[in-house]
Design a protein around this motif. Structure first.
Motif, PDB file in Angstrom:
ATOM      1  N   VAL A 236       4.582 -23.211 -11.982  1.00  0.00           N
ATOM      2  CA  VAL A 236       5.816 -23.882 -12.378  1.00  0.00           C
ATOM      3  C   VAL A 236       7.001 -23.230 -11.661  1.00  0.00           C
ATOM      4  CG1 VAL A 236       7.360 -24.413 -14.309  1.00  0.00           C
ATOM      5  CG2 VAL A 236       4.889 -24.417 -14.670  1.00  0.00           C
ATOM      6  N   ALA A 237       7.866 -24.055 -11.097  1.00  0.00           N
ATOM      7  CA  ALA A 237       9.138 -23.588 -10.540  1.00  0.00           C
ATOM      8  C   ALA A 237      10.254 -24.278 -11.317  1.00  0.00           C
ATOM      9  CB  ALA A 237       9.238 -23.919  -9.057  1.00  0.00           C
ATOM     10  N   VAL A 238      11.232 -23.498 -11.753  1.00  0.00           N
ATOM     11  CA  VAL A 238      12.299 -23.999 -12.611  1.00  0.00           C
ATOM     12  C   VAL A 238      13.657 -23.732 -11.959  1.00  0.00           C
ATOM     13  CG1 VAL A 238      13.365 -23.756 -14.887  1.00  0.00           C
ATOM     14  CG2 VAL A 238      10.907 -23.478 -14.646  1.00  0.00           C
ATOM     15  N   PHE A 239      14.547 -24.717 -12.069  1.00  0.00           N
ATOM     16  CA  PHE A 239      15.939 -24.570 -11.661  1.00  0.00           C
ATOM     17  C   PHE A 239      16.793 -24.919 -12.878  1.00  0.00           C
ATOM     18  CE2 PHE A 239      13.665 -25.995  -7.903  1.00  0.00           C
ATOM     19  CZ  PHE A 239      14.109 -25.136  -6.921  1.00  0.00           C
ATOM     20  N   CYS A 240      17.403 -23.948 -13.492  1.00  0.00           N
ATOM     21  CA  CYS A 240      18.258 -24.208 -14.656  1.00  0.00           C
ATOM     22  C   CYS A 240      19.715 -24.151 -14.223  1.00  0.00           C
ATOM     23  CB  CYS A 240      17.999 -23.194 -15.761  1.00  0.00           C
ATOM     24  SG  CYS A 240      16.362 -23.280 -16.467  1.00  0.00           S
ATOM     25  N   ASN A 241      20.377 -25.284 -14.215  1.00  0.00           N
ATOM     26  CA  ASN A 241      21.801 -25.365 -13.856  1.00  0.00           C
ATOM     27  C   ASN A 241      22.088 -24.785 -12.466  1.00  0.00           C
ATOM     28  OD1 ASN A 241      22.515 -26.471 -16.412  1.00  0.00           O
ATOM     29  ND2 ASN A 241      22.324 -24.428 -17.267  1.00  0.00           N
TER      30      ASN A 241
ATOM     31  N   VAL B 232       5.470 -18.545 -13.955  1.00  0.00           N
ATOM     32  CA  VAL B 232       6.680 -19.345 -13.923  1.00  0.00           C
ATOM     33  C   VAL B 232       7.680 -18.655 -13.001  1.00  0.00           C
ATOM     34  CG1 VAL B 232       8.609 -20.242 -15.275  1.00  0.00           C
ATOM     35  CG2 VAL B 232       6.323 -20.226 -16.251  1.00  0.00           C
ATOM     36  N   LEU B 233       8.262 -19.415 -12.097  1.00  0.00           N
ATOM     37  CA  LEU B 233       9.246 -18.904 -11.150  1.00  0.00           C
ATOM     38  C   LEU B 233      10.592 -19.563 -11.462  1.00  0.00           C
ATOM     39  CD1 LEU B 233       9.742 -17.203  -8.595  1.00  0.00           C
ATOM     40  CD2 LEU B 233       9.149 -19.246  -7.273  1.00  0.00           C
ATOM     41  N   ASP B 234      11.575 -18.761 -11.833  1.00  0.00           N
ATOM     42  CA  ASP B 234      12.916 -19.241 -12.168  1.00  0.00           C
ATOM     43  C   ASP B 234      13.809 -19.022 -10.956  1.00  0.00           C
ATOM     44  OD1 ASP B 234      15.337 -19.933 -13.271  1.00  0.00           O
ATOM     45  OD2 ASP B 234      15.238 -18.498 -14.924  1.00  0.00           O
ATOM     46  N   LEU B 235      14.045 -20.081 -10.198  1.00  0.00           N
ATOM     47  CA  LEU B 235      14.837 -20.002  -8.972  1.00  0.00           C
ATOM     48  C   LEU B 235      16.313 -20.179  -9.298  1.00  0.00           C
ATOM     49  CD1 LEU B 235      12.344 -22.111  -6.926  1.00  0.00           C
ATOM     50  CD2 LEU B 235      12.896 -19.722  -6.484  1.00  0.00           C
ATOM     51  N   GLY B 236      17.114 -19.208  -8.894  1.00  0.00           N
ATOM     52  CA  GLY B 236      18.524 -19.206  -9.283  1.00  0.00           C
ATOM     53  C   GLY B 236      18.621 -18.781 -10.731  1.00  0.00           C
ATOM     54  N   CYS B 237      17.925 -17.708 -11.076  1.00  0.00           N
ATOM     55  CA  CYS B 237      17.754 -17.305 -12.486  1.00  0.00           C
ATOM     56  C   CYS B 237      19.032 -16.852 -13.167  1.00  0.00           C
ATOM     57  CB  CYS B 237      16.695 -16.225 -12.598  1.00  0.00           C
ATOM     58  SG  CYS B 237      17.152 -14.636 -11.861  1.00  0.00           S
ATOM     59  N   GLY B 238      20.079 -16.544 -12.373  1.00  0.00           N
ATOM     60  CA  GLY B 238      21.306 -16.066 -13.009  1.00  0.00           C
ATOM     61  C   GLY B 238      21.024 -14.821 -13.828  1.00  0.00           C
ATOM     62  N   PRO B 239      21.596 -14.705 -15.026  1.00  0.00           N
ATOM     63  CA  PRO B 239      21.405 -13.506 -15.834  1.00  0.00           C
ATOM     64  C   PRO B 239      20.103 -13.483 -16.639  1.00  0.00           C
ATOM     65  CG  PRO B 239      22.923 -14.960 -16.939  1.00  0.00           C
ATOM     66  CD  PRO B 239      22.606 -15.596 -15.599  1.00  0.00           C
TER      67      PRO B 239
ATOM     68  N   ARG C 206      10.154 -14.326 -22.869  1.00  0.00           N
ATOM     69  CA  ARG C 206       9.024 -14.102 -21.955  1.00  0.00           C
ATOM     70  C   ARG C 206       9.493 -13.277 -20.761  1.00  0.00           C
ATOM     71  NH1 ARG C 206       5.545 -19.137 -20.432  1.00  0.00           N
ATOM     72  NH2 ARG C 206       4.716 -17.448 -19.154  1.00  0.00           N
ATOM     73  N   ARG C 207       9.114 -12.027 -20.750  1.00  0.00           N
ATOM     74  CA  ARG C 207       9.459 -11.137 -19.642  1.00  0.00           C
ATOM     75  C   ARG C 207       8.651 -11.449 -18.389  1.00  0.00           C
ATOM     76  NH1 ARG C 207      12.965  -7.366 -20.664  1.00  0.00           N
ATOM     77  NH2 ARG C 207      12.442  -6.368 -18.698  1.00  0.00           N
ATOM     78  N   ASP C 208       7.557 -12.229 -18.523  1.00  0.00           N
ATOM     79  CA  ASP C 208       6.685 -12.510 -17.385  1.00  0.00           C
ATOM     80  C   ASP C 208       7.210 -13.625 -16.477  1.00  0.00           C
ATOM     81  OD1 ASP C 208       6.193 -14.440 -19.391  1.00  0.00           O
ATOM     82  OD2 ASP C 208       4.151 -14.760 -18.696  1.00  0.00           O
ATOM     83  N   ILE C 209       8.334 -14.228 -16.807  1.00  0.00           N
ATOM     84  CA  ILE C 209       8.958 -15.199 -15.912  1.00  0.00           C
ATOM     85  C   ILE C 209       9.561 -14.410 -14.746  1.00  0.00           C
ATOM     86  CG2 ILE C 209      10.845 -16.858 -15.653  1.00  0.00           C
ATOM     87  CD1 ILE C 209      10.397 -17.615 -18.608  1.00  0.00           C
ATOM     88  N   CYS C 210       9.255 -14.835 -13.525  1.00  0.00           N
ATOM     89  CA  CYS C 210       9.767 -14.167 -12.329  1.00  0.00           C
ATOM     90  C   CYS C 210      11.062 -14.846 -11.902  1.00  0.00           C
ATOM     91  CB  CYS C 210       8.728 -14.258 -11.221  1.00  0.00           C
ATOM     92  SG  CYS C 210       9.283 -13.534  -9.677  1.00  0.00           S
ATOM     93  N   GLY C 211      12.112 -14.065 -11.712  1.00  0.00           N
ATOM     94  CA  GLY C 211      13.409 -14.616 -11.338  1.00  0.00           C
ATOM     95  C   GLY C 211      13.754 -14.365  -9.881  1.00  0.00           C
ATOM     96  N   VAL C 212      14.509 -15.287  -9.303  1.00  0.00           N
ATOM     97  CA  VAL C 212      15.031 -15.139  -7.945  1.00  0.00           C
ATOM     98  C   VAL C 212      16.510 -15.508  -7.991  1.00  0.00           C
ATOM     99  CG1 VAL C 212      14.907 -15.960  -5.560  1.00  0.00           C
ATOM    100  CG2 VAL C 212      12.801 -15.770  -6.910  1.00  0.00           C
TER     101      VAL C 212
END
Length: 87
Positions: free
Chosen positions: A56-61, A1-8, A17-23
């Motif tokens: 999966v690529a995710v954009f949260c807010n 899972v790639l969290d784009l714009g992961c913020g904090p 889940r520590r395995d989510i990769c943030g950008v």
């Protein structure tokens, strides 16, 4: 899972889940996200190209304040690195 714009790192924290990769491009957000994620990349989401395809690529807010043209550009960019059948 790639969290784009992961913020904090709230998605990783809430999912436990520590395995989510943030950008994220904000140094403060990258530092905060590292409390919840094993991998946080300090980069602009439009310049990030993972070495391997992601499921999966995710954009949260992240995209809400931008006009539809920018959102379309970002979604097209994501299609470049999503695995076939990815979301």
């Amino acid at each position: 899972v790639l969290d784009l714009g992961c913020g904090p790192g709230l998605l990783a924290r809430e999912a436990r889940r520590r395995d989510i990769c943030g950008v994220d491009m904000s140094p403060g957000m990258v530092e905060a996200a590292r409390s919840w994620m094993d991998v946080v990349i300090p980069e602009n989401i439009l310049e990030h190209h993972p070495l391997d395809p992601v499921d999966v690529a995710v954009f949260c807010n992240v995209l809400e304040p931008y006009p539809s043209e920018v959102r379309r550009l970002v979604f097209r960019h994501c299609c470049d690195f999503l695995r076939v059948g990815g979301k």
